[in-house]
Write a protein that holds these residues in place. Sequence first.
Motif, PDB file in Angstrom:
ATOM      1  N   MET A   1       0.835  -1.198   0.000  1.00 56.34           N
ATOM      2  CA  MET A   1       0.000   0.000   0.000  1.00 56.34           C
ATOM      3  C   MET A   1       0.873   1.252   0.000  1.00 56.34           C
ATOM      4  O   MET A   1       1.880   1.315   0.687  1.00 56.34           O
ATOM      5  CB  MET A   1      -0.918   0.025   1.224  1.00 56.34           C
ATOM      6  N   LYS A   2       0.466   2.240  -0.766  1.00 54.80           N
ATOM      7  CA  LYS A   2       1.170   3.516  -0.848  1.00 54.80           C
ATOM      8  C   LYS A   2       0.288   4.619  -0.287  1.00 54.80           C
ATOM      9  O   LYS A   2      -0.903   4.675  -0.601  1.00 54.80           O
ATOM     10  CB  LYS A   2       1.521   3.819  -2.305  1.00 54.80           C
ATOM     11  N   VAL A   3       0.863   5.481   0.552  1.00 51.70           N
ATOM     12  CA  VAL A   3       0.124   6.609   1.123  1.00 51.70           C
ATOM     13  C   VAL A   3       0.727   7.902   0.583  1.00 51.70           C
ATOM     14  O   VAL A   3       1.934   8.118   0.669  1.00 51.70           O
ATOM     15  CB  VAL A   3       0.177   6.610   2.658  1.00 51.70           C
ATOM     16  N   THR A   4      -0.130   8.754   0.014  1.00 51.35           N
ATOM     17  CA  THR A   4       0.299  10.041  -0.530  1.00 51.35           C
ATOM     18  C   THR A   4      -0.574  11.130   0.080  1.00 51.35           C
ATOM     19  O   THR A   4      -1.799  10.991   0.101  1.00 51.35           O
ATOM     20  CB  THR A   4       0.159  10.076  -2.061  1.00 51.35           C
ATOM     21  N   ARG A   5       0.065  12.191   0.543  1.00 51.93           N
ATOM     22  CA  ARG A   5      -0.689  13.272   1.184  1.00 51.93           C
ATOM     23  C   ARG A   5      -0.768  14.503   0.294  1.00 51.93           C
ATOM     24  O   ARG A   5       0.222  14.915  -0.316  1.00 51.93           O
ATOM     25  CB  ARG A   5      -0.050  13.654   2.517  1.00 51.93           C
ATOM     26  N   ASP A   7      -2.261  18.078   1.296  1.00 53.70           N
ATOM     27  CA  ASP A   7      -2.900  18.952   2.278  1.00 53.70           C
ATOM     28  C   ASP A   7      -3.736  18.116   3.253  1.00 53.70           C
ATOM     29  O   ASP A   7      -3.190  17.331   4.017  1.00 53.70           O
ATOM     30  CB  ASP A   7      -3.734  20.022   1.569  1.00 53.70           C
ATOM     31  N   THR A   8      -5.064  18.251   3.241  1.00 48.97           N
ATOM     32  CA  THR A   8      -5.934  17.550   4.187  1.00 48.97           C
ATOM     33  C   THR A   8      -6.396  16.196   3.671  1.00 48.97           C
ATOM     34  O   THR A   8      -7.211  15.543   4.313  1.00 48.97           O
ATOM     35  CB  THR A   8      -7.177  18.398   4.488  1.00 48.97           C
ATOM     36  N   LEU A   9      -5.886  15.758   2.532  1.00 43.19           N
ATOM     37  CA  LEU A   9      -6.310  14.499   1.917  1.00 43.19           C
ATOM     38  C   LEU A   9      -5.158  13.508   1.910  1.00 43.19           C
ATOM     39  O   LEU A   9      -4.034  13.838   1.496  1.00 43.19           O
ATOM     40  CB  LEU A   9      -6.805  14.759   0.490  1.00 43.19           C
ATOM     41  N   TYR A  10      -5.439  12.295   2.376  1.00 46.37           N
ATOM     42  CA  TYR A  10      -4.483  11.197   2.304  1.00 46.37           C
ATOM     43  C   TYR A  10      -5.023  10.166   1.314  1.00 46.37           C
ATOM     44  O   TYR A  10      -6.134   9.653   1.485  1.00 46.37           O
ATOM     45  CB  TYR A  10      -4.301  10.529   3.664  1.00 46.37           C
ATOM     46  N   GLN A  11      -4.241   9.858   0.299  1.00 42.90           N
ATOM     47  CA  GLN A  11      -4.621   8.834  -0.664  1.00 42.90           C
ATOM     48  C   GLN A  11      -3.941   7.517  -0.288  1.00 42.90           C
ATOM     49  O   GLN A  11      -2.720   7.443  -0.173  1.00 42.90           O
ATOM     50  CB  GLN A  11      -4.196   9.242  -2.077  1.00 42.90           C
ATOM     51  N   LEU A  12      -4.750   6.485  -0.082  1.00 36.84           N
ATOM     52  CA  LEU A  12      -4.255   5.147   0.215  1.00 36.84           C
ATOM     53  C   LEU A  12      -4.447   4.305  -1.043  1.00 36.84           C
ATOM     54  O   LEU A  12      -5.584   4.081  -1.475  1.00 36.84           O
ATOM     55  CB  LEU A  12      -5.027   4.512   1.369  1.00 36.84           C
ATOM     56  N   ASN A  22      -8.054   2.979  -4.794  1.00 38.25           N
ATOM     57  CA  ASN A  22      -7.798   4.075  -3.858  1.00 38.25           C
ATOM     58  C   ASN A  22      -8.900   4.216  -2.815  1.00 38.25           C
ATOM     59  O   ASN A  22     -10.083   4.087  -3.122  1.00 38.25           O
ATOM     60  CB  ASN A  22      -7.696   5.410  -4.607  1.00 38.25           C
ATOM     61  N   CYS A  23      -8.463   4.476  -1.592  1.00 39.10           N
ATOM     62  CA  CYS A  23      -9.321   4.981  -0.527  1.00 39.10           C
ATOM     63  C   CYS A  23      -8.739   6.332  -0.113  1.00 39.10           C
ATOM     64  O   CYS A  23      -7.567   6.606  -0.368  1.00 39.10           O
ATOM     65  CB  CYS A  23      -9.334   4.050   0.682  1.00 39.10           C
ATOM     66  N   TYR A  24      -9.544   7.145   0.535  1.00 37.89           N
ATOM     67  CA  TYR A  24      -9.086   8.470   0.935  1.00 37.89           C
ATOM     68  C   TYR A  24      -9.470   8.752   2.378  1.00 37.89           C
ATOM     69  O   TYR A  24     -10.568   8.405   2.818  1.00 37.89           O
ATOM     70  CB  TYR A  24      -9.678   9.551   0.021  1.00 37.89           C
ATOM     71  N   ILE A  46      -5.943  -0.114   6.178  1.00 40.79           N
ATOM     72  CA  ILE A  46      -6.693   1.131   6.342  1.00 40.79           C
ATOM     73  C   ILE A  46      -6.770   1.500   7.820  1.00 40.79           C
ATOM     74  O   ILE A  46      -6.552   2.658   8.205  1.00 40.79           O
ATOM     75  CB  ILE A  46      -8.106   0.994   5.738  1.00 40.79           C
ATOM     76  N   ILE A  47      -7.065   0.524   8.652  1.00 40.52           N
ATOM     77  CA  ILE A  47      -7.137   0.753  10.100  1.00 40.52           C
ATOM     78  C   ILE A  47      -5.798   1.253  10.634  1.00 40.52           C
ATOM     79  O   ILE A  47      -5.741   2.182  11.453  1.00 40.52           O
ATOM     80  CB  ILE A  47      -7.569  -0.545  10.812  1.00 40.52           C
ATOM     81  N   GLU A  48      -4.717   0.672  10.150  1.00 37.72           N
ATOM     82  CA  GLU A  48      -3.374   1.059  10.601  1.00 37.72           C
ATOM     83  C   GLU A  48      -3.103   2.528  10.294  1.00 37.72           C
ATOM     84  O   GLU A  48      -2.587   3.272  11.152  1.00 37.72           O
ATOM     85  CB  GLU A  48      -2.346   0.171   9.891  1.00 37.72           C
ATOM     86  N   VAL A  49      -3.458   2.976   9.102  1.00 39.62           N
ATOM     87  CA  VAL A  49      -3.222   4.380   8.735  1.00 39.62           C
ATOM     88  C   VAL A  49      -4.104   5.303   9.562  1.00 39.62           C
ATOM     89  O   VAL A  49      -3.649   6.339  10.061  1.00 39.62           O
ATOM     90  CB  VAL A  49      -3.462   4.600   7.234  1.00 39.62           C
ATOM     91  N   ILE A  50      -5.366   4.944   9.721  1.00 39.17           N
ATOM     92  CA  ILE A  50      -6.277   5.772  10.518  1.00 39.17           C
ATOM     93  C   ILE A  50      -5.731   5.959  11.933  1.00 39.17           C
ATOM     94  O   ILE A  50      -5.681   7.084  12.455  1.00 39.17           O
ATOM     95  CB  ILE A  50      -7.678   5.144  10.555  1.00 39.17           C
TER      96      ILE A  50
END
Length: 234
Positions: A1-5, A7-12, A22-24, A46-50
């Motif tokens: 999984m790749k996480v890109t930020r 501003d206020t949006l994180y793209q998973l 993608n999830c956001y 997803i839970i880990e990132v949250i």
Amino acid sequence: MKVTRFDTLYQLTFFPNLFPINCYIIEEEAELTLIDAGLFSHGPKIIEVIKSLSKPLTTILLTHGHDDHVGSVDILKKEFPHAQLCISARDSLLLNGDKRLLEDEGMLPIKGGISNKIKSSPDRLLYEQDTVGSLKVISSPGHTPGSISLFDERNRFLIAGDAFQTKGGIAVAGMLNLTFPFPAFATWDKKRSLNSAKQLADLHPKLLAVGHGTCITDPYEAMLKAIQKAENTF
């Protein structure tokens, strides 16, 4: 999984090179909103990132009812039982596996993977112009009858679900892109998706975030080109 930020949006992004899904996560001042829930297997990541963001998840918001956008809803609701599950009133039927067409929806069959295994029931049904935190709900039918997009009024970020794709080049839902044809195969009504794409472009977003592919900054001209191509094809 790749996480890109942004501003206020994180793209998973899961499977970024082969089949990007993608999830956001949208960061509010004191809370988080998750947009879409990927496949069942994506839940733990997803839970880990949250949890890493150290703010409570208060909303799980679904752009539409296809399997690759709702798959981990149940595991997320189990982990975050107080998070409000939201989906459009129309696509709440798909969340229950109900693919019936309504009276004004014509004869085209609803396509794409529709699960009947989701046990969680929506806590809130969404309609055009509803707000969820900083997000405004934009009805954008076509890919499914009840597809919605979300417009962040703070920074003009548009999360469009599958109304557009950017994997293999930007395209309107239903426009066949041979390098990544799957969103087109799963699109219900091309004409409605084209109308929705035009309405979304009229928002002049500063960022376009989609279900499949990378985010595009200052996407207006690219959206217009995709719309023109779809008009010539459809």
